[in-house]
Design a protein around this motif. Structure first.
Motif, PDB file in Angstrom:
ATOM      1  N   ASN A  15      14.059 -72.344 -40.590  1.00 54.77           N
ATOM      2  CA  ASN A  15      13.349 -71.063 -40.641  1.00 54.77           C
ATOM      3  C   ASN A  15      12.806 -70.672 -39.274  1.00 54.77           C
ATOM      4  O   ASN A  15      12.852 -69.499 -38.894  1.00 54.77           O
ATOM      5  N   VAL A  16      12.297 -71.637 -38.532  1.00 54.31           N
ATOM      6  CA  VAL A  16      11.818 -71.346 -37.175  1.00 54.31           C
ATOM      7  C   VAL A  16      12.983 -70.873 -36.316  1.00 54.31           C
ATOM      8  O   VAL A  16      12.856 -69.906 -35.559  1.00 54.31           O
ATOM      9  N   ASP A  17      14.135 -71.520 -36.448  1.00 54.97           N
ATOM     10  CA  ASP A  17      15.321 -71.086 -35.704  1.00 54.97           C
ATOM     11  C   ASP A  17      15.705 -69.659 -36.075  1.00 54.97           C
ATOM     12  O   ASP A  17      16.034 -68.848 -35.204  1.00 54.97           O
ATOM     13  N   HIS A  18      15.650 -69.343 -37.391  1.00 51.99           N
ATOM     14  CA  HIS A  18      15.942 -67.970 -37.832  1.00 51.99           C
ATOM     15  C   HIS A  18      14.952 -66.993 -37.211  1.00 51.99           C
ATOM     16  O   HIS A  18      15.345 -65.929 -36.727  1.00 51.99           O
ATOM     17  N   LEU A  19      13.682 -67.338 -37.224  1.00 49.86           N
ATOM     18  CA  LEU A  19      12.664 -66.425 -36.693  1.00 49.86           C
ATOM     19  C   LEU A  19      12.778 -66.254 -35.181  1.00 49.86           C
ATOM     20  O   LEU A  19      12.557 -65.163 -34.668  1.00 49.86           O
ATOM     21  N   VAL A  20      13.137 -67.314 -34.474  1.00 50.36           N
ATOM     22  CA  VAL A  20      13.379 -67.192 -33.027  1.00 50.36           C
ATOM     23  C   VAL A  20      14.549 -66.246 -32.793  1.00 50.36           C
ATOM     24  O   VAL A  20      14.496 -65.372 -31.921  1.00 50.36           O
ATOM     25  N   SER A  21      15.597 -66.410 -33.591  1.00 51.87           N
ATOM     26  CA  SER A  21      16.756 -65.523 -33.482  1.00 51.87           C
ATOM     27  C   SER A  21      16.364 -64.076 -33.774  1.00 51.87           C
ATOM     28  O   SER A  21      16.800 -63.143 -33.091  1.00 51.87           O
ATOM     29  N   VAL A  22      15.512 -63.875 -34.778  1.00 53.45           N
ATOM     30  CA  VAL A  22      15.031 -62.537 -35.107  1.00 53.45           C
ATOM     31  C   VAL A  22      14.256 -61.953 -33.925  1.00 53.45           C
ATOM     32  O   VAL A  22      14.441 -60.793 -33.560  1.00 53.45           O
ATOM     33  N   GLY A  23      13.411 -62.764 -33.307  1.00 57.35           N
ATOM     34  CA  GLY A  23      12.653 -62.304 -32.143  1.00 57.35           C
ATOM     35  C   GLY A  23      13.567 -61.898 -31.000  1.00 57.35           C
ATOM     36  O   GLY A  23      13.341 -60.866 -30.352  1.00 57.35           O
ATOM     37  N   GLN A  24      14.608 -62.682 -30.760  1.00 58.13           N
ATOM     38  CA  GLN A  24      15.560 -62.349 -29.704  1.00 58.13           C
ATOM     39  C   GLN A  24      16.305 -61.059 -30.041  1.00 58.13           C
ATOM     40  O   GLN A  24      16.507 -60.204 -29.168  1.00 58.13           O
ATOM     41  N   ASP A  25      16.710 -60.931 -31.318  1.00 61.80           N
ATOM     42  CA  ASP A  25      17.389 -59.711 -31.747  1.00 61.80           C
ATOM     43  C   ASP A  25      16.474 -58.489 -31.618  1.00 61.80           C
ATOM     44  O   ASP A  25      16.908 -57.417 -31.199  1.00 61.80           O
ATOM     45  N   LEU A  26      15.206 -58.654 -31.983  1.00 66.39           N
ATOM     46  CA  LEU A  26      14.248 -57.549 -31.856  1.00 66.39           C
ATOM     47  C   LEU A  26      14.057 -57.144 -30.397  1.00 66.39           C
ATOM     48  O   LEU A  26      13.974 -55.950 -30.088  1.00 66.39           O
ATOM     49  N   ALA A  27      13.991 -58.124 -29.509  1.00 60.55           N
ATOM     50  CA  ALA A  27      13.843 -57.823 -28.078  1.00 60.55           C
ATOM     51  C   ALA A  27      15.058 -57.054 -27.573  1.00 60.55           C
ATOM     52  O   ALA A  27      14.918 -56.074 -26.824  1.00 60.55           O
ATOM     53  N   ARG A  28      16.249 -57.482 -27.995  1.00 62.06           N
ATOM     54  CA  ARG A  28      17.471 -56.784 -27.572  1.00 62.06           C
ATOM     55  C   ARG A  28      17.498 -55.360 -28.137  1.00 62.06           C
ATOM     56  O   ARG A  28      17.822 -54.409 -27.431  1.00 62.06           O
ATOM     57  N   THR A  29      17.109 -55.221 -29.402  1.00 60.32           N
ATOM     58  CA  THR A  29      17.083 -53.899 -30.025  1.00 60.32           C
ATOM     59  C   THR A  29      16.051 -52.998 -29.340  1.00 60.32           C
ATOM     60  O   THR A  29      16.305 -51.816 -29.123  1.00 60.32           O
ATOM     61  N   ALA A  30      14.904 -53.550 -28.989  1.00 61.65           N
ATOM     62  CA  ALA A  30      13.884 -52.770 -28.272  1.00 61.65           C
ATOM     63  C   ALA A  30      14.412 -52.308 -26.919  1.00 61.65           C
ATOM     64  O   ALA A  30      14.169 -51.163 -26.509  1.00 61.65           O
ATOM     65  N   GLY A  31      15.126 -53.176 -26.243  1.00 64.17           N
ATOM     66  CA  GLY A  31      15.726 -52.804 -24.951  1.00 64.17           C
ATOM     67  C   GLY A  31      16.729 -51.677 -25.109  1.00 64.17           C
ATOM     68  O   GLY A  31      16.745 -50.723 -24.330  1.00 64.17           O
ATOM     69  N   LYS A  32      17.582 -51.778 -26.134  1.00 61.49           N
ATOM     70  CA  LYS A  32      18.564 -50.718 -26.387  1.00 61.49           C
ATOM     71  C   LYS A  32      17.865 -49.409 -26.759  1.00 61.49           C
ATOM     72  O   LYS A  32      18.297 -48.338 -26.361  1.00 61.49           O
ATOM     73  N   THR A  33      16.800 -49.512 -27.530  1.00 59.68           N
ATOM     74  CA  THR A  33      16.050 -48.319 -27.922  1.00 59.68           C
ATOM     75  C   THR A  33      15.450 -47.642 -26.694  1.00 59.68           C
ATOM     76  O   THR A  33      15.488 -46.413 -26.569  1.00 59.68           O
ATOM     77  N   GLN A  34      14.916 -48.441 -25.792  1.00 60.32           N
ATOM     78  CA  GLN A  34      14.349 -47.885 -24.564  1.00 60.32           C
ATOM     79  C   GLN A  34      15.433 -47.208 -23.721  1.00 60.32           C
ATOM     80  O   GLN A  34      15.241 -46.092 -23.237  1.00 60.32           O
ATOM     81  N   GLU A  35      16.576 -47.882 -23.567  1.00 62.20           N
ATOM     82  CA  GLU A  35      17.682 -47.283 -22.816  1.00 62.20           C
ATOM     83  C   GLU A  35      18.126 -45.969 -23.457  1.00 62.20           C
ATOM     84  O   GLU A  35      18.382 -44.985 -22.762  1.00 62.20           O
ATOM     85  N   MET A  36      18.227 -45.967 -24.793  1.00 63.66           N
ATOM     86  CA  MET A  36      18.652 -44.773 -25.505  1.00 63.66           C
ATOM     87  C   MET A  36      17.640 -43.640 -25.340  1.00 63.66           C
ATOM     88  O   MET A  36      18.015 -42.480 -25.142  1.00 63.66           O
ATOM     89  N   ALA A  37      16.368 -43.953 -25.392  1.00 61.86           N
ATOM     90  CA  ALA A  37      15.331 -42.931 -25.227  1.00 61.86           C
ATOM     91  C   ALA A  37      15.407 -42.306 -23.836  1.00 61.86           C
ATOM     92  O   ALA A  37      15.304 -41.080 -23.699  1.00 61.86           O
ATOM     93  N   LEU A  38      15.597 -43.140 -22.832  1.00 62.32           N
ATOM     94  CA  LEU A  38      15.715 -42.606 -21.465  1.00 62.32           C
ATOM     95  C   LEU A  38      16.969 -41.754 -21.308  1.00 62.32           C
ATOM     96  O   LEU A  38      16.922 -40.665 -20.717  1.00 62.32           O
ATOM     97  N   ALA A  39      18.087 -42.248 -21.838  1.00 60.29           N
ATOM     98  CA  ALA A  39      19.338 -41.486 -21.748  1.00 60.29           C
ATOM     99  C   ALA A  39      19.230 -40.176 -22.517  1.00 60.29           C
ATOM    100  O   ALA A  39      19.710 -39.130 -22.048  1.00 60.29           O
ATOM    101  N   SER A  40      18.583 -40.203 -23.672  1.00 56.87           N
ATOM    102  CA  SER A  40      18.414 -38.984 -24.468  1.00 56.87           C
ATOM    103  C   SER A  40      17.540 -37.968 -23.739  1.00 56.87           C
ATOM    104  O   SER A  40      17.856 -36.773 -23.711  1.00 56.87           O
ATOM    105  N   ALA A  41      16.459 -38.427 -23.157  1.00 59.61           N
ATOM    106  CA  ALA A  41      15.584 -37.516 -22.402  1.00 59.61           C
ATOM    107  C   ALA A  41      16.342 -36.886 -21.231  1.00 59.61           C
ATOM    108  O   ALA A  41      16.209 -35.681 -20.974  1.00 59.61           O
ATOM    109  N   GLN A  42      17.136 -37.702 -20.561  1.00 54.55           N
ATOM    110  CA  GLN A  42      17.927 -37.204 -19.432  1.00 54.55           C
ATOM    111  C   GLN A  42      18.936 -36.153 -19.918  1.00 54.55           C
ATOM    112  O   GLN A  42      19.064 -35.076 -19.321  1.00 54.55           O
ATOM    113  N   THR A  43      19.632 -36.458 -21.021  1.00 51.62           N
ATOM    114  CA  THR A  43      20.628 -35.537 -21.566  1.00 51.62           C
ATOM    115  C   THR A  43      19.973 -34.236 -22.032  1.00 51.62           C
ATOM    116  O   THR A  43      20.482 -33.148 -21.771  1.00 51.62           O
TER     117      THR A  43
END
Length: 176
Positions: A15-43
């Motif tokens: 379960n700890v391994d799953h939660l660590v994986s979830v945290g890593q996935d959330l960090a990656r998703t947050a990064g993509k969301t930030q990139e998308m927000a910047l690209a959308s504002a630019q567009t």
């Protein structure tokens, strides 16, 4: 270490391994969301400027970019929905795994209760039942969290792709 304690410890590690994986996935998703927000504002900035320049000029209003705006949003939304629906399989698998695991735990507890000869045996069965139920629930929670992140990420990818491509293309068209 008793078998139940070893099983519980192994389950908690998973379960700890799953939660660590979830945290890593959330960090990656947050990064993509930030990139998308910047690209959308630019567009949005580029397209707003184009619309303001074309305002009142019927020829300029026929710019293919204005038609593209609607089509790409629909296509990205459809692709996002499809990707999210495909990734829900893991959600259903996680939920089913929990339900069947709990059903097994219930059946085992009833069987063990039927063979109890004294109150100490009953207490042992209850203790094992609660521990197994807790392991099933915590494992399911970790898997369900991971499944939700996967669904979110799957839906974000097509939109991120379009927003990033638009920002890059419009930036190049405007000489920046």
């Amino acid at each position: 270490m008793p078998l139940n304690a070893t099983r519980a410890l192994d389950a908690h590690r998973r379960n700890v391994d799953h939660l660590v994986s979830v945290g890593q996935d959330l960090a990656r998703t947050a990064g993509k969301t930030q990139e998308m927000a910047l690209a959308s504002a630019q567009t949005i900035g580029y397209r707003t400027a184009m619309l303001l320049q074309a305002f009142g000029d019927p020829v300029a209003m026929s710019n293919p970019e204005f038609t593209l705006m609607g089509h790409e949003k629909v296509e990205a939304a459809v692709e996002s929905q499809r990707a999210m629906m495909e990734s829900t399989q893991y959600l259903f698998e996680s939920w089913t795994s929990w339900a069947f695991g709990q059903a097994r735990t219930n059946a085992k507890a009833f069987t063990e209760l039927a063979t109890c000869r004294n109150p100490t045996d009953v207490f042992g069965v209850q203790q094992h039942y609660l521990q197994s139920s807790w392991i099933n629930a915590s494992t399911a929670a970790a898997k369900l969290a991971q499944a939700m992140v996967r669904i979110t990420d799957a839906g974000l990818i097509p939109v991120h792709k379009v927003a990033s491509a638009n920002a890059k293309r419009l930036s190049e068209q405007n000489g920046q």
